[in-house]
Design a protein around this motif. Structure first.
Motif, PDB file in Angstrom:
ATOM      1  N   UNK A 225      39.646  36.232  44.669  1.00 40.12           N
ATOM      2  CA  UNK A 225      40.584  36.872  45.601  1.00 40.12           C
ATOM      3  C   UNK A 225      41.884  37.294  44.924  1.00 40.12           C
ATOM      4  N   UNK A 226      42.157  36.778  43.732  1.00 41.77           N
ATOM      5  CA  UNK A 226      43.379  37.168  43.043  1.00 41.77           C
ATOM      6  C   UNK A 226      43.112  38.406  42.188  1.00 41.77           C
ATOM      7  N   UNK A 227      42.927  39.507  42.864  1.00 44.73           N
ATOM      8  CA  UNK A 227      42.724  40.813  42.235  1.00 44.73           C
ATOM      9  C   UNK A 227      43.372  41.867  43.122  1.00 44.73           C
ATOM     10  N   UNK A 228      43.634  43.025  42.546  1.00 44.09           N
ATOM     11  CA  UNK A 228      44.149  44.129  43.358  1.00 44.09           C
ATOM     12  C   UNK A 228      43.020  44.705  44.202  1.00 44.09           C
ATOM     13  N   UNK A 229      43.405  45.433  45.236  1.00 41.68           N
ATOM     14  CA  UNK A 229      42.415  46.061  46.114  1.00 41.68           C
ATOM     15  C   UNK A 229      41.479  46.954  45.308  1.00 41.68           C
ATOM     16  N   UNK A 230      42.044  47.760  44.404  1.00 50.09           N
ATOM     17  CA  UNK A 230      41.231  48.699  43.623  1.00 50.09           C
ATOM     18  C   UNK A 230      40.228  47.966  42.736  1.00 50.09           C
ATOM     19  N   UNK A 231      40.687  46.884  42.105  1.00 54.11           N
ATOM     20  CA  UNK A 231      39.799  46.108  41.230  1.00 54.11           C
ATOM     21  C   UNK A 231      38.691  45.452  42.038  1.00 54.11           C
ATOM     22  N   UNK A 232      39.044  44.911  43.198  1.00 53.21           N
ATOM     23  CA  UNK A 232      38.032  44.279  44.047  1.00 53.21           C
ATOM     24  C   UNK A 232      36.969  45.275  44.484  1.00 53.21           C
ATOM     25  N   UNK A 233      37.411  46.438  44.944  1.00 55.74           N
ATOM     26  CA  UNK A 233      36.453  47.443  45.402  1.00 55.74           C
ATOM     27  C   UNK A 233      35.531  47.873  44.263  1.00 55.74           C
ATOM     28  N   UNK A 234      36.100  48.000  43.084  1.00 62.14           N
ATOM     29  CA  UNK A 234      35.284  48.373  41.925  1.00 62.14           C
ATOM     30  C   UNK A 234      34.270  47.283  41.594  1.00 62.14           C
ATOM     31  N   UNK A 235      34.709  46.026  41.603  1.00 62.23           N
ATOM     32  CA  UNK A 235      33.808  44.916  41.298  1.00 62.23           C
ATOM     33  C   UNK A 235      32.687  44.799  42.324  1.00 62.23           C
ATOM     34  N   UNK A 352      49.684  33.360  48.281  1.00 61.14           N
ATOM     35  CA  UNK A 352      49.555  34.701  48.848  1.00 61.14           C
ATOM     36  C   UNK A 352      48.125  35.210  48.746  1.00 61.14           C
ATOM     37  N   UNK A 353      47.552  35.150  47.567  1.00 60.80           N
ATOM     38  CA  UNK A 353      46.216  35.730  47.372  1.00 60.80           C
ATOM     39  C   UNK A 353      45.097  34.864  47.950  1.00 60.80           C
ATOM     40  N   UNK A 354      45.241  33.544  47.832  1.00 61.83           N
ATOM     41  CA  UNK A 354      44.171  32.656  48.278  1.00 61.83           C
ATOM     42  C   UNK A 354      44.400  32.106  49.681  1.00 61.83           C
ATOM     43  N   UNK A 356      46.887  29.595  52.396  1.00 65.76           N
ATOM     44  CA  UNK A 356      47.374  28.211  52.315  1.00 65.76           C
ATOM     45  C   UNK A 356      46.260  27.182  52.293  1.00 65.76           C
ATOM     46  N   UNK A 357      45.029  27.617  52.494  1.00 65.27           N
ATOM     47  CA  UNK A 357      43.916  26.664  52.518  1.00 65.27           C
ATOM     48  C   UNK A 357      42.741  27.241  51.743  1.00 65.27           C
ATOM     49  N   UNK A 358      42.739  27.000  50.448  1.00 67.58           N
ATOM     50  CA  UNK A 358      41.690  27.527  49.578  1.00 67.58           C
ATOM     51  C   UNK A 358      41.466  26.546  48.428  1.00 67.58           C
ATOM     52  N   UNK A 359      40.208  26.389  47.978  1.00 72.60           N
ATOM     53  CA  UNK A 359      39.941  25.454  46.881  1.00 72.60           C
ATOM     54  C   UNK A 359      40.785  25.712  45.641  1.00 72.60           C
ATOM     55  N   UNK A 360      40.998  26.979  45.296  1.00 79.04           N
ATOM     56  CA  UNK A 360      41.763  27.291  44.081  1.00 79.04           C
ATOM     57  C   UNK A 360      43.209  26.817  44.189  1.00 79.04           C
ATOM     58  N   UNK A 361      43.828  26.980  45.355  1.00 75.71           N
ATOM     59  CA  UNK A 361      45.185  26.495  45.545  1.00 75.71           C
ATOM     60  C   UNK A 361      45.210  24.969  45.490  1.00 75.71           C
ATOM     61  N   UNK A 362      44.245  24.332  46.136  1.00 78.83           N
ATOM     62  CA  UNK A 362      44.181  22.870  46.120  1.00 78.83           C
ATOM     63  C   UNK A 362      44.058  22.314  44.720  1.00 78.83           C
ATOM     64  N   UNK A 363      43.216  22.948  43.909  1.00 77.72           N
ATOM     65  CA  UNK A 363      43.007  22.463  42.546  1.00 77.72           C
ATOM     66  C   UNK A 363      44.229  22.727  41.668  1.00 77.72           C
ATOM     67  N   UNK A 364      44.890  23.875  41.875  1.00 76.96           N
ATOM     68  CA  UNK A 364      46.106  24.161  41.116  1.00 76.96           C
ATOM     69  C   UNK A 364      47.189  23.124  41.440  1.00 76.96           C
ATOM     70  N   UNK A 365      47.333  22.791  42.701  1.00 84.30           N
ATOM     71  CA  UNK A 365      48.287  21.754  43.101  1.00 84.30           C
ATOM     72  C   UNK A 365      47.893  20.391  42.529  1.00 84.30           C
ATOM     73  N   UNK A 366      46.612  20.102  42.510  1.00 84.49           N
ATOM     74  CA  UNK A 366      46.106  18.840  41.964  1.00 84.49           C
ATOM     75  C   UNK A 366      46.500  18.707  40.494  1.00 84.49           C
ATOM     76  N   UNK A 367      46.299  19.777  39.733  1.00 87.53           N
ATOM     77  CA  UNK A 367      46.636  19.750  38.313  1.00 87.53           C
ATOM     78  C   UNK A 367      48.140  19.563  38.105  1.00 87.53           C
TER      79      UNK A 367
END
Length: 430
Positions: A225-235, A352-354, A356-367
């Protein structure tokens, strides 16, 4: 459960086991080839000397499929067949032996035949067809027999469209798996459910209230989810052959200039830094994949970050991706003070990208919380770990090994807070 809520935030929607899975080659002799869990004393298969298991139990459970590849791996040794070749070969064997296996999810019974292959799109995709032709030739060589290319293309297509990267507790890829049930889930860039893994098992949990129990109302994100709209659409177009039409892609989410453009939009120097950032990110990703020296990674990334900070908004995607790479490098070097400083800078972007409730945010806070605790910033660690607990309880559940690790860390933090409080009290008394 009320009439208007099908799944509440934090509900476990389902758990799925893989139809076929394979451990990445770079994780061999680190994780068990069957359960995909870490074990300090792994036992190598005595016949092929290629795969490793926790114990005899994991080896026996794996034998239903491994027995068909064991001799082929033995012939290859010490050459390593790629993970993708093993994945395809094992799937071909599985379909010959157990094609009718199904998994029930949300009232739907999903078999391999139900999966989308997009084989016609792949035939018209030059890059994908080159990839297929290479792996098809390798498959025939590895298996020692000829196959119908159209049939294998159909299987190949179902792999690339439906397989999941299996992630460890820090959301790092450790393998690949084809899961029959989860293949029914649709994509959204603003998902209401999140995928996590416990070993080889895939868990889907609601990260927001979902109004019905209809599995078609459950959405996950197929890509980062941490990508720009254009990059996401391309992917999404290149990987899955569709264009996303979710609210985030067509709403106001991407209309902020601070996210779409650097601070000095139109400035030549600014555009130059954007191009430089894209090129350098590709180089740094390859360096990380090749386990390059963290000091070499910092030597390349730190000067770029200084340039980015002069023209880019603090939550610009390119800037935050460089910060993440620097964060990892400092952790590898055990330079905890520097790691903490850069890690804290990433949090606004993660939220913002993930959300307030996302595994990536939780793990970043954990670290970050672990580092704060190590540096004896006990009060800061306590606040960070509390936030981590609030997220992981929803995204992973209280029975997940990562949540248990967090609980132990939290107990340590509370103990040190108590000791600190007693010391402060004694100082006041004296």
């Amino acid at each position: 459960m009320s009439d208007t809520i099908g799944y509440r935030k934090g509900d476990l929607i389902f758990v799925s086991k893989p139809f076929v899975h394979v451990l990445d080659n770079c994780k061999r002799n680190i994780l068990c080839d069957y359960c995909l869990k870490r074990n300090s004393v792994l036992k190598r298969c005595s016949k092929c000397r290629f795969v490793f298991y926790c114990n005899e139990q994991c080896q026996k459970k794996s034998w239903y499929l491994h027995k068909y590849e064991c001799q082929r791996l033995k012939k290859c040794f010490p050459e390593l067949p790629s993970s993708s070749l093993r994945f395809l070969a094992n799937l071909v064997v599985m379909l010959e032996k157990n094609k009718n296996e199904y998994e029930e999810i949300g009232g739907f019974q999903r078999t391999f035949d139900d999966l989308e292959s997009h084989s016609e799109e792949i035939r018209n995709d030059v890059k994908r067809m080159q990839q297929f032709q290479g792996i098809f030739a390798a498959l025939e060589s590895f298996m020692g027999q000829k196959y119908n290319s159209s049939e294998i293309l159909n299987i190949f297509g179902k792999i690339v469209i439906n397989s999941f990267s299996i992630l460890d507790s820090e959301m790092q890829a450790i393998g690949s798996g084809l899961f029959l049930g989860p293949s029914i889930l649709d994509h959204s860039c603003d998902p209401n459910a999140a995928v996590t893994f416990d070993g080889r098992f895939l868990h889907v949990r609601a990260v927001g209230d979902i109004p019905s129990e209809n599995i078609r109302d459950v959405f996950i994100s197929y890509i980062d989810q941490m990508e720009t709209k254009e990059t996401k659409q391309q992917q999404l177009q290149e990987q899955y052959y569709f264009t996303c039409s979710c609210s985030r892609c067509f709403g106001d989410y991407w209309n902020k200039e601070t996210l779409k453009y650097p601070l000095s939009n139109g400035n030549f120097h600014c555009k130059d830094i954007v191009e430089k950032s894209l090129l350098t990110l590709d180089i740094l990703k390859k360096m990380k994949k090749d386990n390059a020296n963290p000091r070499e990674i910092l030597k390349l990334s730190l000067p770029l970050l200084k340039e980015q900070e002069t023209v880019m908004h603090p939550i610009n995607v390119l800037l935050v991706k460089i910060q993440d790479i620097i964060f990892d490098a400092y952790i590898d070097l055990q330079d905890w003070e520097e790691a903490l400083e850069i890690g804290l800078k990433t949090l606004d972007a993660y939220r913002y990208y993930y959300s307030d409730c996302h595994p990536c945010l939780g793990i970043q806070l954990f670290r970050i919380g672990k580092i704060q605790l190590y540096l004896e910033k006990i009060k800061d660690a306590n606040k960070t770990l509390k936030k981590t607990e609030e997220i992981l309880k929803i995204t992973h559940g209280t029975n997940h090994p990562l949540y248990h690790d967090l609980s132990q860390l939290f107990v340590q933090c509370q103990t040190e807070l108590h000791i600190l409080s007693e010391l402060n009290y004694k100082k006041k008394v004296i």
